[in-house]
Design an enzyme around this catalytic site. Structure first.
Site, PDB file in Angstrom:
ATOM      1  N   ASP A 159     -32.050  -6.214  35.890  1.00 39.55           N
ATOM      2  CA  ASP A 159     -30.870  -7.086  35.808  1.00 39.55           C
ATOM      3  C   ASP A 159     -31.270  -8.535  36.079  1.00 39.55           C
ATOM      4  O   ASP A 159     -30.664  -9.226  36.898  1.00 39.55           O
ATOM      5  CB  ASP A 159     -29.799  -6.609  36.811  1.00 39.55           C
ATOM      6  N   ARG A 163     -27.679 -15.425  37.382  1.00 36.84           N
ATOM      7  CA  ARG A 163     -26.783 -15.091  38.500  1.00 36.84           C
ATOM      8  C   ARG A 163     -27.520 -14.329  39.593  1.00 36.84           C
ATOM      9  O   ARG A 163     -27.057 -14.244  40.729  1.00 36.84           O
ATOM     10  CB  ARG A 163     -25.560 -14.283  38.004  1.00 36.84           C
ATOM     11  N   ASN A 164     -28.667 -13.728  39.251  1.00 36.95           N
ATOM     12  CA  ASN A 164     -29.452 -12.966  40.225  1.00 36.95           C
ATOM     13  C   ASN A 164     -30.713 -13.690  40.685  1.00 36.95           C
ATOM     14  O   ASN A 164     -31.635 -13.070  41.206  1.00 36.95           O
ATOM     15  CB  ASN A 164     -29.821 -11.592  39.652  1.00 36.95           C
ATOM     16  N   ASP A 177     -31.925  -8.886  44.054  1.00 37.91           N
ATOM     17  CA  ASP A 177     -31.309  -7.655  43.535  1.00 37.91           C
ATOM     18  C   ASP A 177     -32.201  -6.802  42.645  1.00 37.91           C
ATOM     19  O   ASP A 177     -31.678  -6.038  41.819  1.00 37.91           O
ATOM     20  CB  ASP A 177     -30.020  -7.990  42.753  1.00 37.91           C
TER      21      ASP A 177
END
Ligand code: ACK
Length: 302
Positions: A159, A163-164, A177
């Site tokens: 992922d 945003r991560n 993450d």
């Protein structure tokens, strides 16, 4: 004589009992997970933000400011998470968010280092036009460095997206993450801007390599594809990938060879666009390694 026999017997009995108790307590100490902490050892502070799977708070653990990710009930099986957390704990790199502790009873808490400037996505959005190519290359190179470490450890993120990635002080960028996506379950009937359910899993459609959507199998080469999308986010200051397409168009056109054009406003250099296209090679084996991406980023010109 008999009395002596009894005291010997009592002595042996109590010795055996002490031995068993000692062994049990040693076994408990050895098997107790030092990363598992009690909820009461964490003081929750202000809310930092909310992701798809729960709220993230600032917290205090051992008098150190930390980030506490709380996961909504049902987002994963605590046993799967615990297994995955064992692996996450072994990952240590200056460009990866360090896991500090976990609370595996629901609601699950994931305690990590705190990054003062939040997510790269928000960081980019408020700096439209205020960053130079060198800053953008630096972000990309640090992410590639963290990912090259995961690649070397034969671990997959699943992922990778702006945003991560989190931003610390002094222009430090760290990947967050990793591994979580593997254990997350799709909340029933819930989708959001980024994640869509495919079978029992959920996928960040616009960041996911077509072969991973097709066969639900992830490899590090899928992370390389996502890295290309992350480069697009960096160069466009956080624009949503495939801005003019809806989810079903993305699902249908990307496997058939459609690729996003080179961003022109904000400007993206040919060198940088070439790296994106390499990451989006339809044949996953022809995509570069993260180690090679680190090198290519050093030679990008404006
Ligand atoms: O952009 P943000 O402020 O940074 O909002 C998101 C939100 O939580 C949901 O992911 C923030 N966040 C997540 N992990 C951390 C962390 N380790 N340090 C600081 N902020 C974090 C993220």
């Amino acid at each position: 004589m008999w009395i002596g026999g009894c005291s010997l017997c009592c002595f042996l009995k109590s010795t055996i009992i002490s031995f068993v108790l000692l062994t049990l307590s040693i076994m408990q100490t050895v098997s107790a997970d030092p990363w598992e902490i009690t909820r009461s050892s964490i003081k929750l502070g202000r809310r930092l933000g909310e992701g798809f799977f729960g709220v993230v708070y600032q917290g205090l653990y051992n008098n150190t400011p930390v980030a506490v990710k709380t996961l909504r009930h049902g987002t994963m099986d605590p046993r799967d998470f615990l297994k995955e957390a064992q692996i996450m704990k072994t990952m240590e790199h200056p460009n990866l968010i360090q896991l500090l502790a976990v609370c595996t009873e629901e609601p699950i808490y994931i305690i990590t280092e705190l990054m003062k400037n939040g997510s790269l996505l928000d960081y980019l959005k408020v700096r439209v036009g205020r960053l130079h190519l060198n800053d953008q290359i630096e972000m990309a190179a640090q992410v590639a460095s963290g990912m090259a470490y995961l690649e070397m450890k034969k671990y997959i993120h699943r992922d990778l997206a702006a945003r991560n990635v989190l931003v610390g002080e002094n222009n430090v960028y760290k990947v967050a993450d990793f591994g979580l996506a593997r254990v997350l379950q799709a909340p029933p009937n819930q989708t959001n801007l980024y994640y869509i359910p495919v079978g029992k899993a959920i996928f960040p459609l616009r960041w996911t390599a077509p072969e991973a959507i097709a066969n639900e199998k992830f490899t590090i080469k899928c992370d390389v594809w996502s890295f290309g999308i992350l480069l697009y986010e960096i160069m466009t200051f956080g624009e949503m990938p495939y801005p003019d397409m809806n989810n079903s168009q993305v699902k249908q056109r990307v496997p058939n060879g459609y690729r996003m054009p080179r961003p022109v406003d904000p400007y993206c250099s040919q060198d940088m666009y070439k790296i994106m296209l390499d990451c989006w090679n339809g044949n996953k084996n022809d995509r570069p390694t993260f180690e090679a991406l680190k090198m290519s980023l050093r030679n990008v010109r404006g």
